[in-house]
Design a protein around this motif. Structure first.
Motif, PDB file in Angstrom:
ATOM      1  N   UNK A 278       0.642  -1.339   0.126  1.00 15.08           N
ATOM      2  CA  UNK A 278      -0.030   0.006  -0.094  1.00 15.08           C
ATOM      3  C   UNK A 278       0.858   1.170  -0.135  1.00 15.08           C
ATOM      4  N   UNK A 279       1.888   1.283   0.845  1.00 18.40           N
ATOM      5  CA  UNK A 279       2.777   2.310   1.091  1.00 18.40           C
ATOM      6  C   UNK A 279       3.461   2.608  -0.347  1.00 18.40           C
ATOM      7  N   UNK A 280       3.699   1.753  -1.133  1.00 17.87           N
ATOM      8  CA  UNK A 280       4.582   1.856  -2.336  1.00 17.87           C
ATOM      9  C   UNK A 280       3.482   2.527  -3.427  1.00 17.87           C
ATOM     10  N   UNK A 281       2.294   2.527  -3.309  1.00 13.09           N
ATOM     11  CA  UNK A 281       1.320   2.963  -4.186  1.00 13.09           C
ATOM     12  C   UNK A 281       1.197   4.353  -4.120  1.00 13.09           C
ATOM     13  N   UNK A 282       1.880   4.814  -3.020  1.00 14.77           N
ATOM     14  CA  UNK A 282       1.459   6.253  -2.514  1.00 14.77           C
ATOM     15  C   UNK A 282       2.632   7.033  -3.113  1.00 14.77           C
ATOM     16  N   UNK A 283       2.572   8.500  -3.046  1.00 14.61           N
ATOM     17  CA  UNK A 283       3.403   9.493  -3.931  1.00 14.61           C
ATOM     18  C   UNK A 283       4.757   9.204  -3.248  1.00 14.61           C
TER      19      UNK A 283
END
Length: 196
Positions: free
Chosen positions: A79-84
Protein backbone atom coordinates in the motif's frame (compact mmCIF):
# COMPACT_ATOMS: atom_id res chain seq x y z
CA UNK A 1 -8.45 -14.54 -12.11
CA UNK A 2 -6.39 -12.82 -9.45
CA UNK A 3 -2.64 -12.25 -9.55
CA UNK A 4 -0.31 -11.87 -6.58
CA UNK A 5 2.68 -9.82 -7.68
CA UNK A 6 5.94 -11.43 -6.59
CA UNK A 7 8.78 -8.92 -6.30
CA UNK A 8 10.66 -10.96 -3.70
CA UNK A 9 9.68 -8.48 -0.95
CA UNK A 10 6.88 -10.34 0.78
CA UNK A 11 5.73 -13.60 2.26
CA UNK A 12 3.16 -14.16 -0.45
CA UNK A 13 2.05 -17.60 0.76
CA UNK A 14 -0.04 -16.19 3.63
CA UNK A 15 -1.88 -13.96 1.13
CA UNK A 16 -2.40 -16.88 -1.25
CA UNK A 17 -3.74 -19.10 1.54
CA UNK A 18 -6.18 -16.37 2.63
CA UNK A 19 -7.71 -16.25 -0.85
CA UNK A 20 -7.78 -20.04 -1.06
CA UNK A 21 -9.82 -20.08 2.15
CA UNK A 22 -12.36 -17.94 0.24
CA UNK A 23 -12.47 -20.51 -2.56
CA UNK A 24 -10.25 -18.52 -4.93
CA UNK A 25 -6.93 -19.78 -6.29
CA UNK A 26 -4.68 -16.83 -7.12
CA UNK A 27 -1.67 -17.09 -9.39
CA UNK A 28 1.70 -15.80 -8.25
CA UNK A 29 3.31 -13.86 -11.09
CA UNK A 30 6.91 -12.72 -11.43
CA UNK A 31 6.79 -11.16 -14.91
CA UNK A 32 5.12 -7.74 -15.40
CA UNK A 33 3.90 -8.84 -18.84
CA UNK A 34 1.61 -11.36 -17.13
CA UNK A 35 -0.31 -8.69 -15.19
CA UNK A 36 -2.61 -7.59 -18.02
CA UNK A 37 -4.05 -11.10 -18.26
CA UNK A 38 -5.69 -10.91 -14.82
CA UNK A 39 -8.98 -9.41 -13.60
CA UNK A 40 -7.45 -8.05 -10.39
CA UNK A 41 -4.13 -8.04 -8.57
CA UNK A 42 -2.52 -7.83 -5.14
CA UNK A 43 0.77 -6.04 -4.41
CA UNK A 44 2.00 -7.41 -1.07
CA UNK A 45 5.13 -6.18 0.65
CA UNK A 46 7.21 -6.35 3.79
CA UNK A 47 10.60 -4.86 4.61
CA UNK A 48 12.19 -1.56 3.65
CA UNK A 49 10.49 0.77 1.15
CA UNK A 50 13.76 1.69 -0.57
CA UNK A 51 14.62 -1.94 -1.38
CA UNK A 52 11.08 -2.81 -2.46
CA UNK A 53 10.69 0.25 -4.71
CA UNK A 54 14.04 -0.44 -6.38
CA UNK A 55 12.85 -3.95 -7.20
CA UNK A 56 9.58 -2.63 -8.65
CA UNK A 57 11.50 -0.27 -10.91
CA UNK A 58 14.28 -2.67 -11.87
CA UNK A 59 11.88 -5.52 -12.68
CA UNK A 60 9.53 -3.38 -14.79
CA UNK A 61 6.56 -3.40 -12.41
CA UNK A 62 6.28 0.39 -12.17
CA UNK A 63 5.08 0.73 -15.76
CA UNK A 64 2.90 -2.39 -15.63
CA UNK A 65 1.10 -1.19 -12.50
CA UNK A 66 0.63 2.33 -13.90
CA UNK A 67 -0.98 0.90 -17.05
CA UNK A 68 -3.23 -1.56 -15.21
CA UNK A 69 -6.91 -0.56 -15.36
CA UNK A 70 -8.49 -3.25 -13.19
CA UNK A 71 -8.67 -3.45 -9.36
CA UNK A 72 -5.21 -3.57 -7.77
CA UNK A 73 -4.66 -3.52 -4.03
CA UNK A 74 -1.48 -3.04 -2.04
CA UNK A 75 -1.10 -4.69 1.37
CA UNK A 76 1.08 -3.17 4.13
CA UNK A 77 4.30 -2.00 2.41
CA UNK A 78 2.55 -2.67 -0.90
CA UNK A 79 0.00 0.00 0.00
CA UNK A 80 2.74 2.46 0.95
CA UNK A 81 4.51 1.91 -2.38
CA UNK A 82 1.32 2.90 -4.23
CA UNK A 83 1.49 6.35 -2.60
CA UNK A 84 3.29 9.48 -3.82
CA UNK A 85 6.28 9.42 -1.48
CA UNK A 86 7.74 7.52 1.48
CA UNK A 87 9.86 9.02 4.22
CA UNK A 88 11.35 5.55 4.67
CA UNK A 89 14.38 5.79 2.39
CA UNK A 90 13.20 9.17 1.03
CA UNK A 91 11.74 7.59 -2.11
CA UNK A 92 9.14 8.51 -4.68
CA UNK A 93 6.41 5.89 -4.80
CA UNK A 94 4.22 4.73 -7.67
CA UNK A 95 1.97 7.78 -7.33
CA UNK A 96 -1.36 5.96 -7.64
CA UNK A 97 -2.62 7.07 -4.21
CA UNK A 98 -2.33 10.75 -3.27
CA UNK A 99 -0.32 11.68 -0.21
CA UNK A 100 2.92 10.89 1.59
CA UNK A 101 3.91 8.03 3.88
CA UNK A 102 5.72 9.27 6.99
CA UNK A 103 7.12 7.90 10.23
CA UNK A 104 4.29 7.03 12.60
CA UNK A 105 4.43 9.40 15.57
CA UNK A 106 3.57 7.00 18.38
CA UNK A 107 4.38 9.21 21.37
CA UNK A 108 4.75 6.99 24.44
CA UNK A 109 3.41 3.95 22.60
CA UNK A 110 5.67 1.18 21.35
CA UNK A 111 6.96 1.38 17.79
CA UNK A 112 6.38 -0.40 15.47
CA UNK A 113 2.60 -0.49 15.77
CA UNK A 114 2.06 -4.23 16.10
CA UNK A 115 -1.12 -6.10 16.90
CA UNK A 116 -4.88 -5.73 16.72
CA UNK A 117 -6.51 -2.32 16.47
CA UNK A 118 -9.93 -0.91 15.64
CA UNK A 119 -10.56 0.75 12.28
CA UNK A 120 -13.07 3.53 11.74
CA UNK A 121 -14.82 3.84 8.38
CA UNK A 122 -14.69 7.42 7.06
CA UNK A 123 -15.70 6.87 3.43
CA UNK A 124 -18.34 4.65 1.85
CA UNK A 125 -16.90 2.30 -0.76
CA UNK A 126 -17.40 -1.31 -1.94
CA UNK A 127 -14.18 -2.22 -0.06
CA UNK A 128 -15.65 -1.18 3.30
CA UNK A 129 -19.02 -2.91 2.87
CA UNK A 130 -20.27 -4.69 6.02
CA UNK A 131 -17.37 -3.45 8.16
CA UNK A 132 -18.68 -2.61 11.64
CA UNK A 133 -17.76 0.12 14.11
CA UNK A 134 -15.66 -2.07 16.42
CA UNK A 135 -14.06 -4.36 13.84
CA UNK A 136 -10.36 -4.96 14.47
CA UNK A 137 -7.54 -5.87 12.09
CA UNK A 138 -3.90 -6.83 12.52
CA UNK A 139 -1.15 -4.24 11.97
CA UNK A 140 2.66 -4.41 11.77
CA UNK A 141 4.20 -1.09 10.64
CA UNK A 142 6.16 1.98 11.68
CA UNK A 143 5.33 4.24 8.69
CA UNK A 144 1.85 5.35 7.67
CA UNK A 145 -0.16 7.29 5.08
CA UNK A 146 -1.63 10.58 6.29
CA UNK A 147 -5.43 10.77 6.37
CA UNK A 148 -6.67 12.59 3.25
CA UNK A 149 -9.35 12.44 0.57
CA UNK A 150 -8.32 8.90 -0.47
CA UNK A 151 -8.84 7.52 3.06
CA UNK A 152 -11.74 5.06 3.43
CA UNK A 153 -10.88 3.89 6.95
CA UNK A 154 -8.57 5.27 9.59
CA UNK A 155 -6.94 3.99 12.73
CA UNK A 156 -5.40 5.82 15.67
CA UNK A 157 -2.08 4.80 17.17
CA UNK A 158 -0.37 7.87 18.56
CA UNK A 159 -1.89 9.72 15.60
CA UNK A 160 -4.66 9.12 13.08
CA UNK A 161 -3.48 7.37 9.91
CA UNK A 162 -5.03 5.70 6.86
CA UNK A 163 -5.95 2.05 7.31
CA UNK A 164 -7.70 1.68 3.93
CA UNK A 165 -7.25 3.96 0.92
CA UNK A 166 -8.59 3.97 -2.63
CA UNK A 167 -8.39 6.07 -5.77
CA UNK A 168 -9.73 4.98 -9.16
CA UNK A 169 -8.84 1.29 -9.56
CA UNK A 170 -6.08 1.33 -6.91
CA UNK A 171 -6.55 0.55 -3.24
CA UNK A 172 -4.45 -0.23 -0.20
CA UNK A 173 -4.75 -1.74 3.26
CA UNK A 174 -2.08 -0.80 5.79
CA UNK A 175 -2.90 -3.80 7.97
CA UNK A 176 -2.68 -7.48 6.99
CA UNK A 177 -6.15 -8.68 5.93
CA UNK A 178 -4.71 -12.16 5.48
CA UNK A 179 -3.91 -12.22 9.23
CA UNK A 180 -7.10 -10.45 10.36
CA UNK A 181 -9.41 -13.45 10.81
CA UNK A 182 -13.08 -12.99 9.86
CA UNK A 183 -12.82 -9.24 9.32
CA UNK A 184 -9.86 -9.75 6.98
CA UNK A 185 -11.74 -12.42 5.06
CA UNK A 186 -14.68 -10.03 4.68
CA UNK A 187 -12.36 -7.31 3.33
CA UNK A 188 -10.68 -9.66 0.86
CA UNK A 189 -14.09 -10.82 -0.31
CA UNK A 190 -15.10 -7.16 -0.80
CA UNK A 191 -12.00 -6.71 -2.95
CA UNK A 192 -12.95 -9.75 -5.04
CA UNK A 193 -16.38 -8.22 -5.72
CA UNK A 194 -15.19 -4.64 -6.33
CA UNK A 195 -15.95 -3.42 -9.85
CA UNK A 196 -14.26 -0.31 -11.28
Amino acid sequence: MIAIINTGCANINSVRFAFERLGVTPEIISNPEQLKGFDRAILPGVGHANVAMKRLVDQGWKEAIAQYEKPLMGICLGMQLLCDYSEEGQINGLGMINGPVTQLRTGDLTSPHMGWNTIQIVGQHPLTRNIDLNDQVYFVHSFAHAVNETTLAQCIYGQPFSAIVAKDNYAGMQFHPEKSAKVGAKLLNNFMQWQV
